[in-house]
Design a protein around this motif. Structure first.
Motif, mmCIF file in Angstrom:
data_model
loop_
_atom_site.group_PDB
_atom_site.id
_atom_site.type_symbol
_atom_site.label_atom_id
_atom_site.label_comp_id
_atom_site.label_asym_id
_atom_site.label_seq_id
_atom_site.Cartn_x
_atom_site.Cartn_y
_atom_site.Cartn_z
ATOM 1 N N LEU A 172 0.823 -1.212 0.000
ATOM 2 C CA LEU A 172 0.000 0.000 0.000
ATOM 3 C C LEU A 172 0.855 1.260 0.000
ATOM 4 C CD1 LEU A 172 -2.796 1.302 0.170
ATOM 5 C CD2 LEU A 172 -2.607 1.172 2.661
ATOM 6 N N GLY A 175 3.390 1.128 -3.004
ATOM 7 C CA GLY A 175 2.635 1.193 -4.256
ATOM 8 C C GLY A 175 2.016 2.557 -4.483
ATOM 9 N N THR A 176 1.388 3.121 -3.450
ATOM 10 C CA THR A 176 0.772 4.442 -3.589
ATOM 11 C C THR A 176 1.826 5.518 -3.837
ATOM 12 O OG1 THR A 176 -0.901 3.707 -2.000
ATOM 13 C CG2 THR A 176 -0.860 6.032 -2.527
ATOM 14 N N CYS A 418 -0.379 -1.708 -5.912
ATOM 15 C CA CYS A 418 -1.695 -1.376 -5.343
ATOM 16 C C CYS A 418 -2.736 -2.448 -5.669
ATOM 17 C CB CYS A 418 -2.160 -0.010 -5.848
ATOM 18 S SG CYS A 418 -1.239 1.390 -5.177
ATOM 19 N N TYR A 421 -2.270 -5.355 -3.434
ATOM 20 C CA TYR A 421 -2.804 -5.105 -2.089
ATOM 21 C C TYR A 421 -4.325 -5.245 -2.073
ATOM 22 C CZ TYR A 421 -3.377 -2.933 2.477
ATOM 23 O OH TYR A 421 -3.705 -2.681 3.788
#
Length: 449
Positions: A172, A175-176, A418, A421
């Motif tokens: 998260l 990835g974000t 993302c 996740y």
């Protein structure tokens, strides 16, 4: 002659740059500002000293100044009222899901303030002690929740919450950060230093191996019909000692022998952090506030652990989803938001330091520490996280390691992480059976009877 002059100029420039880097590393008594500290700094706001300067009594003026810095010096101060509300809800016997939700909200600003206070204390203790404080308290909220779950013998909540912290940081947060940083810098090539990523990836793979050994041992011994609970527990404890030794080596590597790799995160900050580069409260004031906030975190963590089952039943959400997804996101919201902001500013080294550093600390320090503490308390905490959880962890570490192997980034890498996740979150949303995580405890009880 011209080329010799240019060469001499380049050499002198490089030497001056080296001297500047050394001065940057050694200013403020050599305080090390980790990626976690830098990410949390975005949640802080400056206080106005003139508000308390007119008070006549010195002790009262100093207390109010510290209160202004510690409690009101964060953009998350609006969540502090959730703390007394959670205590009142427990005292007046409100429904347990309300206690759980308020406690979770109250932990959000406390986690950011603990990071702020450890950084303030580090200005007085020097780089080594300050670095050890940051390394120990970086994920204090998750560790305290885990220890309370261990004390209440809720092994499944402990394992879910710690594994969720690793997954949320690697998928998260990272990835974000890659997604937002890539979209905000479409016309720029985003690069980062692979050295730190390689070190953290190696430690995460070592932690994964130690997690897989008890699981593989259990499945390998099942056909023989031999009781393997005690052997699995002994293997987990031995592996935990190895993990703690490796983490101590990582701390020495980070703070002493190869400090320049991690200090490189601060390069290019310029005057952006100059206002942060000085202590705003005294040593004993910072220490007192740190002890007080740690006690409040312990109280709210006890509420969270004690009410998670009731919240799961009332909301119709599995305990695994709450522990793996909700608790890690809320507990480190400030740190995560800071990592994303740094990615927007094309400073991926700091974003990677937040995500990989926190995941490494949970995997190589918090998890084995809980096993050792359980050993002392005679609680059968092991490293067998069952097949589903260990499989998700293994795939996550491998995907992240492949994603970070080339030293460059674009938004599609963030999209992949993302989506991974989201897929894992959906898996645990429908996974409502925590029993496999308590396999060793159940086997030991059967053997004792």
């Amino acid at each position: 002659m011209e080329s010799a002059g240019e060469l001499s100029y380049m050499e002198s420039g490089e030497s001056n740059k080296g001297l500047m880097d050394k001065e940057t590393c050694n200013n403020n008594n050599g305080v090390i500002r980790t990626a976690q500290n830098r990410s949390n700094s975005f949640m802080r706001k400056k206080s106005d000293p003139m508000l308390v300067s007119t008070i006549r009594f010195q002790m009262l003026r100093q207390f109010l100044a510290n209160l202004q810095e510690v409690v009101l010096g964060t953009k998350l101060a609006v969540l502090f009222p959730a703390i007394p509300l959670a205590i009142a809800a427990d005292y007046y016997k409100f429904e347990r899901p309300w206690i759980f939700a308020l406690s979770l909200l109250g932990l959000t600003p406390l986690a950011e303030r603990v990071s702020f206070l450890t950084e303030q204390i580090a200005y007085y203790t020097g780089p080594t002690v300050g670095g050890l404080l940051n390394a120990t308290c970086g994920n204090a909220t998750e560790l305290i929740i885990a220890l309370f779950a261990l004390y209440q013998n809720k092994i499944h909540v402990l394992k879910y919450s710690l594994m969720g912290s690793v997954l949320s940081n690697l998928l998260l947060v990272l990835g974000t950060s890659l997604l937002c940083g890539g979209l905000a810098n479409l016309k720029k090539e985003q690069r980062y230093d692979r050295k730190q990523a390689d070190v953290n990836s190696g430690l995460l793979l070592l932690g994964l191996l130690c997690h897989m050994l008890p699981l593989m041992f259990r499945y390998a011994a099942q056909p023989t019909g031999v009781s393997i609970a005690e052997s699995t527990l002994a293997l987990s404890r031995a592996s935990s000692v190895v993990m703690l030794v490796a983490y101590i080596g990582y701390i020495i590597f980070q703070l002493k022998t190869h400090r320049q790799i991690f200090d490189a995160q601060g390069d290019g900050q310029g005057g952006e952090d100059e206002d942060e580069e000085k202590a705003v409260i005294g040593f004993w004031s910072g220490f007192s506030w740190l002890v007080g906030m740690t006690l409040i975190i312990a109280l709210l963590s006890e509420y969270v652990v004690g009410t998670v089952e009731a919240a799961s039943e009332t909301w119709g959400i599995s305990i695994s989803f709450i522990s793996i997804i909700l608790i890690p996101i809320v507990g480190n919201a400030a740190e995560h938001a800071g990592a994303i902001i740094f990615a927007f500013k094309n400073k991926l080294d700091i974003s990677l330091g937040v995500a990989l550093g926190s995941a490494t600390q949970i995997s190589m320090f918090a998890v084995p520490l809980c096993v050792v503490v359980g050993w002392i308390m005679r609680v059968p905490m092991d490293l067998d996280f069952s097949l589903l959880e260990t499989g998700c962890l293994a795939l996550t570490i491998l995907v992240v390691a492949f994603t970070l192997q080339d030293g460059t980034s674009h938004y599609m890498k963030g999209v992949v992480l993302c989506l991974c996740y989201i897929a894992i979150s959906a898996c645990f949303f429908v996974h409502k059976i925590p029993a496999p995580l308590d396999q060793t405890s159940a086997n030991l009880e059967l053997n004792s009877t």
